[in-house]
Scaffold this motif. Structure first.
Motif, PDB file in Angstrom:
ATOM      1  N   ALA A  80       1.359   6.547 -20.482  1.00  0.00           N
ATOM      2  CA  ALA A  80       1.786   6.251 -21.308  1.00  0.00           C
ATOM      3  C   ALA A  80       1.479   6.591 -22.759  1.00  0.00           C
ATOM      4  O   ALA A  80       0.541   6.866 -22.937  1.00  0.00           O
ATOM      5  N   ARG A  81       2.647   7.253 -23.048  1.00  0.00           N
ATOM      6  CA  ARG A  81       3.328   7.116 -24.423  1.00  0.00           C
ATOM      7  C   ARG A  81       2.452   6.214 -25.757  1.00  0.00           C
ATOM      8  O   ARG A  81       3.176   4.980 -24.896  1.00  0.00           O
ATOM      9  N   ALA A  82       1.944   6.225 -26.558  1.00  0.00           N
ATOM     10  CA  ALA A  82       2.133   5.325 -27.512  1.00  0.00           C
ATOM     11  C   ALA A  82       2.517   4.430 -28.440  1.00  0.00           C
ATOM     12  O   ALA A  82       3.525   5.544 -28.461  1.00  0.00           O
ATOM     13  N   SER A  83       2.365   3.782 -28.266  1.00  0.00           N
ATOM     14  CA  SER A  83       4.149   2.841 -29.331  1.00  0.00           C
ATOM     15  C   SER A  83       4.003   3.966 -30.583  1.00  0.00           C
ATOM     16  O   SER A  83       2.665   2.985 -31.319  1.00  0.00           O
ATOM     17  N   CYS A 139      -6.635   6.284 -20.367  1.00  0.00           N
ATOM     18  CA  CYS A 139      -6.131   6.421 -21.631  1.00  0.00           C
ATOM     19  C   CYS A 139      -4.406   6.902 -21.727  1.00  0.00           C
ATOM     20  O   CYS A 139      -4.154   7.153 -21.277  1.00  0.00           O
ATOM     21  N   LYS A 140      -4.612   5.970 -23.617  1.00  0.00           N
ATOM     22  CA  LYS A 140      -2.542   6.488 -23.474  1.00  0.00           C
ATOM     23  C   LYS A 140      -2.742   7.338 -25.031  1.00  0.00           C
ATOM     24  O   LYS A 140      -3.800   6.876 -25.667  1.00  0.00           O
ATOM     25  N   ALA A 141      -1.691   7.629 -24.255  1.00  0.00           N
ATOM     26  CA  ALA A 141      -1.767   9.093 -25.063  1.00  0.00           C
ATOM     27  C   ALA A 141      -0.925   9.069 -26.727  1.00  0.00           C
ATOM     28  O   ALA A 141      -0.681   7.857 -26.570  1.00  0.00           O
ATOM     29  N   GLN A 142      -1.310   9.887 -27.326  1.00  0.00           N
ATOM     30  CA  GLN A 142      -0.701   9.324 -28.580  1.00  0.00           C
ATOM     31  C   GLN A 142       0.931   9.813 -28.633  1.00  0.00           C
ATOM     32  O   GLN A 142       1.345  11.082 -28.142  1.00  0.00           O
ATOM     33  N   GLU A 143       1.903   9.899 -29.777  1.00  0.00           N
ATOM     34  CA  GLU A 143       2.666  10.344 -29.775  1.00  0.00           C
ATOM     35  C   GLU A 143       3.109  11.905 -29.780  1.00  0.00           C
ATOM     36  O   GLU A 143       1.359  13.123 -30.762  1.00  0.00           O
ATOM     37  N   ASN A 144       4.358  12.078 -29.807  1.00  0.00           N
ATOM     38  CA  ASN A 144       4.219  13.747 -29.666  1.00  0.00           C
ATOM     39  C   ASN A 144       4.032  14.209 -30.891  1.00  0.00           C
ATOM     40  O   ASN A 144       5.192  13.414 -31.855  1.00  0.00           O
ATOM     41  N   ALA A 145       4.088  15.379 -31.451  1.00  0.00           N
ATOM     42  CA  ALA A 145       3.516  15.484 -32.764  1.00  0.00           C
ATOM     43  C   ALA A 145       5.540  15.635 -33.361  1.00  0.00           C
ATOM     44  O   ALA A 145       5.925  16.737 -32.490  1.00  0.00           O
ATOM     45  N   ALA A 146       5.088  15.913 -34.098  1.00  0.00           N
ATOM     46  CA  ALA A 146       7.821  15.849 -34.956  1.00  0.00           C
ATOM     47  C   ALA A 146       7.569  17.695 -34.357  1.00  0.00           C
ATOM     48  O   ALA A 146       6.641  18.730 -34.460  1.00  0.00           O
TER      49      ALA A 146
END
Ligand code: ZN
Length: 402
Positions: free
Chosen positions: A368-371, A282-289
């Motif tokens: 891993a965090r998504a690009s 599962c590929k995580a999304q970027e952290n919210a700002a």
């Protein structure tokens, strides 16, 4: 020269399917319309006795047969996943990204719970990772305690996730869910009402501001409750709703960070939970700002730019291009995985354990965090969800051009 669109689902193929089903009026019309195509076909004598309708049918079958082979080789993933009626029996696992993936071991939320009802049940999108389903059920109880009568549950995922035939670009890995901002009525909705009942639009289409007469503190409490769960990483709402929260929430504002503005979402909100244990692919999304988001990034939504008409309205959507090769390789195994005995066997009734698919609570390595590449043209808040407007109800919303 007549060009026929032989894609599955095209008007031509639909008509062909219908006309081949029997001796319908359509077949006759069809045969008449396309007769000119076959005038130069040499017809063997015995065949002539079939009459021109039968001839047209045969010729059309031949055309369809020729087209079938190349089409099958590149079958769109949305057709394959969209055709699955049941999840793949396996340990629950999300594979890939929210807008490009699939999941195994899904469970269904029951059509009715003490404090929820599933809307648009014919879409068969009441499937999710067990954690997602359990979270919706918990939210329904907690929200009821806060004074919200109950949840109207919108789309979650297809049984095995994957791209959808219509609507959302995300919702592919069982970790996204839409909940209506309309409270559950005090009478039980019939199946027909669930298919047809309109939602209440809370935002003015022109000003992009919340309609004050329709907004209630209960909406704020519901969103705050949803944001309060550790599993929830984002909540997606219309910019007008985000602005309403920014303008009115007093005291604890930390939860506003999870609430992000996006197109649509003016009659429902979208809950996204993070990758769950047991899902190493599962590929995580970027952290919210950081911050409450009541800043420049929100102001952008009240400029003209986000609402300009799409410059390329005919550009195909991702779902119209994605084949199995576009998805993580493991999604093929999900597609081929065994069916459970029935939908009932994998329906999650909460309180206890999922009937047939208990969550596997092994420790997984941090995904891993998504690009963020490819989304540079939009502010960070705009690329968090690659979502297209809802199809069907209510009206389509303007959508991102990029
Ligand atoms: Zn959604």
């Amino acid at each position: 020269m007549i060009r026929l669109n032989l894609q599955r689902g095209s008007a031509f193929m639909t008509m062909l399917k219908r006309s081949l089903r029997g001796k319908s009026l359509l077949l006759k019309r069809f045969a008449t319309r396309f007769r000119s195509l076959f005038t130069h076909v040499v017809v063997p004598k015995p065949l002539r006795t079939f009459g021109r309708h039968a001839l047209a049918t045969l010729a059309v079958l031949a055309v369809a047969g020729l087209a079938a082979r190349p089409a099958a080789a590149e079958e769109l993933a949305k057709n394959l996943f969209g055709a699955k009626q049941l999840p793949a029996v396996a340990a629950p696992q999300s594979i890939g990204f929210y807008s490009k993936g699939c999941f195994a071991g899904g469970v269904a939320i029951p059509l009715n719970g003490p404090k929820w009802e599933v809307m648009r049940p014919s879409r068969n999108r009441r499937w999710g990772h067990p954690t997602m389903i359990a979270l919706i059920e918990k939210l329904s109880r907690d929200a009821a305690a806060d004074g919200w009568p109950g949840l109207l549950v919108g789309d979650i995922s297809q049984p095995r996730g994957g791209p959808m035939l219509t609507g959302h670009a995300s919702h592919q890995i069982g970790l996204d869910a839409d909940i209506w901002l309309t409270p559950m009525p005090d009478r039980k909705l019939s199946l027909e009402q669930r298919e047809n009942m309109s939602a209440t639009l809370l935002v003015d289409e022109k000003t992009h501001l919340v309609k004050d007469a329709l907004w209630a503190p209960a909406h704020t409490r519901l969103l705050k409750r949803a944001a309060s769960y550790a599993e929830v990483e984002r909540i997606l709402v219309n910019p007008g709703i985000k602005k309403k929260l920014c303008d009115t929430v007093k005291g604890d504002r930390g939860w506003l960070r999870k609430v992000r503005p996006f197109w649509g979402h003016d009659y429902h909100f979208h809950i996204r939970i993070g990758c769950q244990p047991g899902s190493p692919k599962c590929k995580a999304q970027e952290n919210a700002a950081p911050g409450d988001g009541c800043d420049q990034s929100l102001a952008w939504w009240f400029t003209e730019e986000p609402w300009r008409p799409n410059k390329n309205p005919d550009r195909p959507k991702a779902r119209d291009l994605m084949t199995m090769a576009s998805l993580p390789a493991a999604c093929q195994a999900v597609l081929d995985g065994p069916d459970p005995a029935s939908a009932e066997a994998v329906t999650y009734y909460g309180d206890g354990v999922p009937v047939a698919a208990a969550p596997v609570l092994t420790k997984a390595p941090s995904p891993a965090r998504a690009s963020a590449s490819g989304a540079a043209a939009l502010p960070a808040t705009a690329n968090a969800y690659a979502e297209t407007p809802e199809i069907g109800i209510p009206l389509p919303r303007p959508r991102p051009g990029g």
